[in-house]
Design an enzyme around this catalytic site. Structure first.
Site, PDB file in Angstrom:
ATOM      1  N   TYR A 124      -5.743   1.293   1.276  1.00 62.68           N
ATOM      2  CA  TYR A 124      -6.604   1.929   0.138  1.00 62.68           C
ATOM      3  C   TYR A 124      -7.925   1.733   0.177  1.00 62.68           C
ATOM      4  O   TYR A 124      -8.797   2.099  -0.624  1.00 62.68           O
ATOM      5  CB  TYR A 124      -5.930   1.573  -1.204  1.00 62.68           C
ATOM      6  N   LYS A 171       6.453  -4.552   6.408  1.00 64.35           N
ATOM      7  CA  LYS A 171       6.970  -3.989   8.002  1.00 64.35           C
ATOM      8  C   LYS A 171       6.379  -4.703   8.738  1.00 64.35           C
ATOM      9  O   LYS A 171       5.623  -4.304   9.798  1.00 64.35           O
ATOM     10  CB  LYS A 171       6.435  -2.408   7.687  1.00 64.35           C
ATOM     11  N   ASP A 204      11.491  -0.173   4.636  1.00 60.85           N
ATOM     12  CA  ASP A 204      12.557   1.312   4.601  1.00 60.85           C
ATOM     13  C   ASP A 204      13.738   0.749   4.039  1.00 60.85           C
ATOM     14  O   ASP A 204      14.369   1.359   3.082  1.00 60.85           O
ATOM     15  CB  ASP A 204      12.283   1.790   5.963  1.00 60.85           C
ATOM     16  N   ASP A 228       2.916   1.301  -3.905  1.00 58.15           N
ATOM     17  CA  ASP A 228       2.809   2.626  -4.505  1.00 58.15           C
ATOM     18  C   ASP A 228       3.957   3.626  -4.577  1.00 58.15           C
ATOM     19  O   ASP A 228       4.336   4.026  -5.344  1.00 58.15           O
ATOM     20  CB  ASP A 228       1.561   3.248  -3.859  1.00 58.15           C
TER      21      ASP A 228
END
Ligand code: NAI
Length: 332
Positions: A124, A171, A204, A228
């Site tokens: 972002y 991740k 995930d 988000d």
């Protein structure tokens, strides 16, 4: 003398839901003076600037704002004003409580968790460019300073709200440097809070676990992009975006806003659900220490929401935005 709060109605359904929120807050007896300002597509069309200087100055002075959703043109035009505001005021923590209401049809009951999303960096930052005509590059920034700051915030929140566990989503198996740094920072902070359980989950798997057993989570902390996505997933689990509030918190400034967007498909029809905006207002009241008014609104909302017919249409009821707002005020 009441507290002055910058008020931005925003675009689309913003006018309906922010008007509903200020009415409810005023009826609760909270001593607030609204400093009305503009931002978003409406401000751009009117003043040629989606974030007028006057709006920035007002927030700088008041240090607290309540805002409606702002429309961001897709692919072209100005960049998200929401992201700009968060970066300008260094609102490093995006706090999104997710609490289910019995009456609202949802995939899960008894959900009560808070997602704490890092708000200033990651993809972002908006650092992107075309490498060649056919290849685009976006740069993901994760710093130790921002990661420690958001993880400290998440643990402090857990401690303050007597929540027993913090789960960090990442991740780091793929992005070993960037997400690896975020995870390392989380572990460093967790070591200071021995009485709060800590776990890390790959994002995930986190999405799947959250969809199946959201009751297993209490505080989830994540970098910007995962935070988000997980918070919208979480909103979906408790009945949709129309009921999820949020606060963007910095060292000395905070902006509270509903999680959803400007909903152009239902704008101007007086059918938008104001719960997300009202609960954002409740978060704001708690932030400035108006606990009595906040509790009054929460209790009135809980009572109104016992009767399904008395909800707005998006959650299966029959009331318009203004009728629903009046029902809450009547209960107070
Ligand atoms: P959206 O959240 O505005 O709408 C998604 C769906 O949810 C629509 O079907 C809408 O009718 C429904 N919905 C949203 N809020 C509702 C409410 N309070 N009551 C009943 N139904 C509601 O998302 P969308 O369509 O992707 O975005 C529209 C615009 O909003 C875009 O320009 C986007 O950039 C902007 N946006 C602004 C945000 C902000 O200012 N914080 C956050 C998200 C999007």
């Amino acid at each position: 003398m009441g507290k002055t709060v910058t008020l931005i109605h925003g675009d689309g359904i913003g006018k309906d839901i922010i008007d509903a929120t200020t009415k409810v807050i005023e009826a609760s007896g909270a001593d607030i003076i609204w400093d009305k300002q503009e931002a978003g597509l409406g401000a751009y069309e009117k003043q040629g600037n989606p974030l007028p200087e006057e709006t920035i100055k007002s927030i700088e002075k008041n240090k607290i704002a309540l805002k409606g959703p702002l429309t961001t043109p897709v692919g072209v035009g100005f960049r998200s004003i929401n992201v700009k505001l968060r970066q300008h005021f260094k609102l490093f923590a995006n706090v999104r409580p997710l609490k289910s209401f019995e009456v609202i049809d949802s995939l899960h009951e008894n959900v009560d968790l808070v997602i704490v999303r890092e708000n200033t960096e990651d993809l972002y930052k908006g650092i992107e460019h075309m490498v060649t005509e056919d290849v685009a590059e976006s740069i993901k920034i994760i710093s130790k300073k921002a990661s420690l700051r958001i993880c400290n915030f998440a643990f402090d929140l857990a401690k303050r709200e007597k929540r027993n566990k913090v789960t960090l989503a990442h991740k780091a198996n793929i992005m070993k440097y960037s997400d690896g740094l975020f995870l390392k920072s989380g572990i460093e902070v967790a070591n200071k809070y021995k009485d709060i359980q800590f776990e890390d989950v790959i994002v995930d798997a986190m999405a799947m676990k959250l969809a199946m057993n959201p009751q297993n989570y209490s505080v989830i902390v994540a970098p910007n992009l995962y935070g988000d996505i997980l918070s919208d997933l979480g909103a979906g689990l408790i009945g949709g975006l129309g009921i999820a509030p949020s606060g963007n918190i910095g060292e000395d400034t905070a902006i509270f806003e509903p999680v959803h967007g400007s909903a152009p498909d239902i704008a101007g029809r007086n059918i938008a659900n104001p719960i997300s905006a009202i609960l954002s207002g409740v978060m704001m009241l708690k932030y400035i220490g108006e606990f009595e008014s906040a509790l009054k609104i929460e209790n009135a909302l809980d009572t109104v929401l016992k009767d399904k017919e008395k909800c707005t249409v998006d959650i299966g009821g029959k009331l318009s935005t203004s009728e629903f707002t009046d029902a809450i005020i009547k209960k107070m």
